[in-house]
Design an enzyme around this catalytic site. Structure first.
Site, short mmCIF file in Angstrom:
data_model
loop_
_atom_site.label_atom_id
_atom_site.label_comp_id
_atom_site.label_asym_id
_atom_site.label_seq_id
_atom_site.Cartn_x
_atom_site.Cartn_y
_atom_site.Cartn_z
N HIS A 133 -6.07 -2.48 1.88
CA HIS A 133 -4.68 -2.67 1.50
C HIS A 133 -4.36 -1.88 0.25
CE1 HIS A 133 -2.99 -5.69 4.17
NE2 HIS A 133 -4.16 -6.32 4.18
N CYS A 202 -2.18 2.62 3.26
CA CYS A 202 -0.83 2.94 3.71
C CYS A 202 -0.10 3.81 2.71
CB CYS A 202 -0.03 1.68 4.01
SG CYS A 202 0.23 0.61 2.60
#
Lengths: 234, 62
Positions: A133, A202
């Site tokens: 993450h 991301c």
């Protein structure tokens, strides 16, 4: 039914909706981090007690990572969702330590970094690919864009410290570009088989339209018995 | 709505206040424990892999 009652009920609903949104933001930005830090600590503790209990698989030859093409012929497969290594990236902070868990399921990534099951193991020929993450759940890869060529990415699988060196600045790509975790990752500039590492997260920071990729190659190995590698002791 | 709840709580103002507090905490707990974890994968921030799947999708080879 008076106008007053309608207005009052509508106001109360608006206040309730506002409070819900604020609570969700608190949950998302703060509480997921608390939960992830707790889970990651638990995973690392579990890993260390497991390593203390049972010496893991035979250690690969400590010297010259290029020497033997394959180590133990049939290693025990990693269990899905379970930790098997720890990762340290000094660029992200001296105390930056996260467990690496098997597979990249949503639930797995809430507890630490996730290893793409189809890719190589740390230290093996091929590509050891790991997802994490960037935001929420402890923000493990928050500083991802700060990675620079030569930065150390250190992985400990219980027997060996593997020190990888980042090859180039993070690369931006689209989510369907699975070739970035190939044994010889496309776009990395690496040529021919080698012992590579790929990190994915991301991009942009709060979005999901793209992915940010960092590649590294194995630079050194060190048996855990010899203590932490110099990259982590400075 | 809130006035209706307040009027239907038993006891004096202090007891009602305590019961209200407990109710609020129970609602927050339920939200954090059940509702938000369910709602969270509907947002895109968790997509960190390159398998080309959307939020909630599993990893490379599940």
């Amino acid at each position: 039914m008076s106008v007053r009652l309608v207005v009052r009920t509508f106001s109360e609903l608006c206040i309730t909706a506002g409070a819900l949104i604020i609570l969700f933001v608190v949950y998302f930005l703060f509480w997921t981090g608390v939960k992830a830090a707790d889970a990651a600590e638990g995973e690392i503790d579990a890993l260390q007690s497991q390593w203390a209990r049972e010496p893991v698989a035979p250690a690969p030859p400590p010297a010259s990572p290029e020497a033997s093409p394959s180590k133990s012929p049939d290693p025990v497969p990693y269990r899905a969702g379970k930790p098997f290594a720890t990762m340290h990236i000094p660029r992200f902070g001296a105390d930056w330590e996260w467990p690496v868990l098997e597979n990249t399921a949503v639930g797995t990534l809430k507890k630490g970094l996730g290893h793409y099951s189809a890719t190589a193991r740390p230290g093996d020929t091929g590509n050891f690919a790991v997802a994490g993450h960037r935001r929420t759940y402890g923000d493990p890869f928050k500083d991802f864009p700060r990675l620079r060529p030569g930065d150390a990415v250190v992985v400990n699988d219980g027997t060996t410290w593997f020190t990888y060196r980042v090859a180039k600045k993070p690369h931006r790509t689209v989510p369907t570009d699975t070739a970035v975790v190939d044994p010889v990752p496309r776009g990395s500039g690496f040529e021919g088989a080698g012992r590579y590492l790929t990190l994915t997260t991301c991009e942009p920071e709060w979005g999901s339209s793209h992915r940010l990729i960092a590649w590294a190659h194995l630079d050194a190995t060190r048996p855990v018995g010899d203590g932490r590698p110099p990259e982590l002791t400075d | 709505m809130y006035g209706w709840i307040w009027r239907h709580l038993p006891g004096n103002a202090w007891v009602r206040g305590v019961i209200s507090l407990v109710l609020v905490l129970a609602v927050v707990y339920a939200l954090f424990q059940y509702v938000f974890p369910w709602a969270e994968p509907l947002l895109p921030f968790g997509d960190v892999t390159v398998d080309g799947e959307s939020a909630g999708g599993a990893g490379a080879d599940q």
